[in-house]
Design a protein around this motif. Structure first.
Motif, short mmCIF file in Angstrom:
data_model
loop_
_atom_site.label_atom_id
_atom_site.label_comp_id
_atom_site.label_asym_id
_atom_site.label_seq_id
_atom_site.Cartn_x
_atom_site.Cartn_y
_atom_site.Cartn_z
N ILE A 157 73.82 45.04 65.06
CA ILE A 157 73.49 46.36 65.60
C ILE A 157 74.21 47.45 64.82
N LEU A 158 75.47 47.20 64.50
CA LEU A 158 76.28 48.17 63.77
C LEU A 158 75.69 48.44 62.39
N LEU A 159 75.35 47.38 61.67
CA LEU A 159 74.81 47.54 60.32
C LEU A 159 73.43 48.21 60.34
N GLY A 160 72.59 47.81 61.29
CA GLY A 160 71.27 48.43 61.39
C GLY A 160 71.37 49.91 61.72
N SER A 161 72.28 50.25 62.63
CA SER A 161 72.46 51.66 63.01
C SER A 161 73.00 52.47 61.84
N ILE A 162 73.92 51.89 61.08
CA ILE A 162 74.48 52.59 59.91
C ILE A 162 73.39 52.90 58.90
N LEU A 163 72.48 51.97 58.68
CA LEU A 163 71.38 52.19 57.74
C LEU A 163 70.52 53.37 58.18
N VAL A 164 70.18 53.42 59.47
CA VAL A 164 69.37 54.52 59.99
C VAL A 164 70.12 55.84 59.88
N ILE A 165 71.41 55.83 60.19
CA ILE A 165 72.22 57.05 60.10
C ILE A 165 72.23 57.59 58.68
N TYR B 53 61.83 59.91 65.12
CA TYR B 53 61.78 58.55 64.58
C TYR B 53 63.17 57.99 64.33
N GLY B 54 64.13 58.88 64.03
CA GLY B 54 65.51 58.44 63.91
C GLY B 54 66.08 58.00 65.25
N VAL B 55 65.81 58.79 66.29
CA VAL B 55 66.26 58.44 67.64
C VAL B 55 65.59 57.15 68.10
N ASP B 56 64.30 57.04 67.86
CA ASP B 56 63.56 55.84 68.29
C ASP B 56 64.07 54.60 67.57
N ALA B 57 64.39 54.73 66.28
CA ALA B 57 64.92 53.60 65.52
C ALA B 57 66.30 53.19 66.05
N LEU B 58 67.16 54.17 66.30
CA LEU B 58 68.49 53.86 66.85
C LEU B 58 68.37 53.21 68.22
N ARG B 59 67.46 53.73 69.05
CA ARG B 59 67.27 53.17 70.39
C ARG B 59 66.72 51.74 70.30
N GLY B 60 65.85 51.49 69.32
CA GLY B 60 65.32 50.15 69.15
C GLY B 60 66.38 49.17 68.69
N ILE B 61 67.27 49.62 67.81
CA ILE B 61 68.33 48.75 67.29
C ILE B 61 69.43 48.52 68.31
N ILE B 62 69.85 49.61 68.98
CA ILE B 62 70.99 49.52 69.90
C ILE B 62 70.59 48.97 71.26
N HIS C 214 67.32 47.84 71.98
CA HIS C 214 66.16 46.95 71.85
C HIS C 214 64.96 47.48 72.63
N GLN C 215 64.86 48.81 72.70
CA GLN C 215 63.72 49.44 73.36
C GLN C 215 63.29 50.64 72.53
N SER C 216 62.14 50.51 71.88
CA SER C 216 61.62 51.60 71.08
C SER C 216 60.12 51.75 71.32
N VAL C 217 59.63 52.96 71.12
CA VAL C 217 58.20 53.22 71.31
C VAL C 217 57.40 52.66 70.14
N LEU C 218 57.89 52.89 68.93
CA LEU C 218 57.25 52.39 67.72
C LEU C 218 58.07 51.23 67.15
N PRO C 219 57.46 50.39 66.33
CA PRO C 219 58.24 49.35 65.66
C PRO C 219 59.36 49.98 64.82
N VAL C 220 60.53 49.37 64.84
CA VAL C 220 61.68 49.95 64.14
C VAL C 220 61.40 50.10 62.65
N TYR C 221 60.71 49.13 62.05
CA TYR C 221 60.44 49.22 60.61
C TYR C 221 59.58 50.44 60.28
N LEU C 222 58.66 50.79 61.20
CA LEU C 222 57.82 51.97 60.99
C LEU C 222 58.65 53.25 61.09
N ASP C 223 59.56 53.28 62.08
CA ASP C 223 60.47 54.43 62.19
C ASP C 223 61.28 54.61 60.91
#
Length: 256
Positions: free
Chosen positions: A138-146, A209-218, A220-229
């Motif tokens: 989760i930490l590494l995925g969030s860092i990438l999005v940030i 899309y940044g918020v949605d990606a972080l919410r999906g990673i942290i 595990h609930q996102s509106v769009l697929p994280v890869y699309l975000d």
């Protein structure tokens, strides 16, 4: 030539981070303010809202959004450094250096992104405050999005700074841009089930899309697929860096 460009980018990056670390109060306030949002706003509004499907309730729900808010404010408002450098004559010294204008913008953007990453990383380590579990993935995925979203937002800040000659004018423009971007990102409320006119504004907002990606990673609930975000914010970051480099080159060339 390439080595000179890389050295120039590194030097500008180093200067931006030294400026940030020199004022330790900035680090403290950049962490305390988001925590106040989480604890006060999250508790107050959370008492009237129920998020039973998320452990931690409303505070946990807005946690990724508050991280995105910190990135937004840090990245965009750091464009002020360009105006300060211009006013104190430091920018002219950079412009006569044997590096390209895009390298200057890239060094600035990476430096600003690094400061945003530091603040975001601290907030990630404080996830236990809102009862959100954190592990290495989760930490590494969030860092990438940030990193990606902060590059795009820093490009936006640099772009606006290229058109502005005073800090007052920059702050005025920012007040009409930053808050709508934050409020329409879904950081504080779910973006599903909104009126159609509001959905258009929400989905046109890159921070959504940044918020949605972080919410999906942290969470595990996102509106769009994280890869699309991630793809969308990566395209946004690339476009903003390219546009800000082009405009910055033309504007500063006219001032030489």
């Amino acid at each position: 030539m390439i080595m000179a460009e890389l050295e120039g980018i590194y030097t500008i990056w180093l200067r931006e981070n030294k400026k940030f670390l020199r004022y330790r109060s900035r680090i403290v306030t950049s962490v305390v303010t988001p925590l106040l949002w989480l604890l006060i706003f999250g508790t107050g509004l959370g008492s009237a809202m129920r998020f039973g499907n998320i452990a931690g309730g409303y505070q946990a729900f807005i946690y990724p959004g508050i991280i995105a808010q910190t990135i937004l404010f840090t990245s965009v408002f750091s464009g002020l450094s360009v105006i300060q450098d211009r006013q104190f004559g430091f920018l002219k010294e950079i412009l006569v250096a044997p590096i390209s204008r895009p390298a200057i913008v890239m060094g600035k953007a990476i430096g600003i992104s690094t400061t945003a990453l530091i603040q975001g990383f601290i907030l990630l380590l404080l996830s236990f405050v809102v009862s959100v579990p954190m592990d290495v993935s989760i930490l590494l995925g969030s860092i990438l999005v940030i990193i990606i979203i902060s590059l795009g937002l820093s490009g936006l800040g640099l772009l606006i700074a290229s058109f502005t000659d005073s800090m007052e004018g920059f702050n005025l423009i920012m007040s009409f841009i930053v808050m709508p971007i934050f409020l329409l990102s879904g950081a504080l409320f779910p973006i599903t089930g909104l009126p159609s006119w509001l959905q258009v504004a929400v989905y046109a907002n890159p921070l959504t899309y940044g918020v949605d990606a972080l919410r999906g990673i942290i969470l595990h609930q996102s509106v769009l697929p994280v890869y699309l975000d991630v793809i969308i914010i990566a395209v946004f970051a690339l476009v903003m860096i390219l546009i800000s480099s082009l405009i910055f080159s033309k504007k500063e060339q006219s001032l030489m």
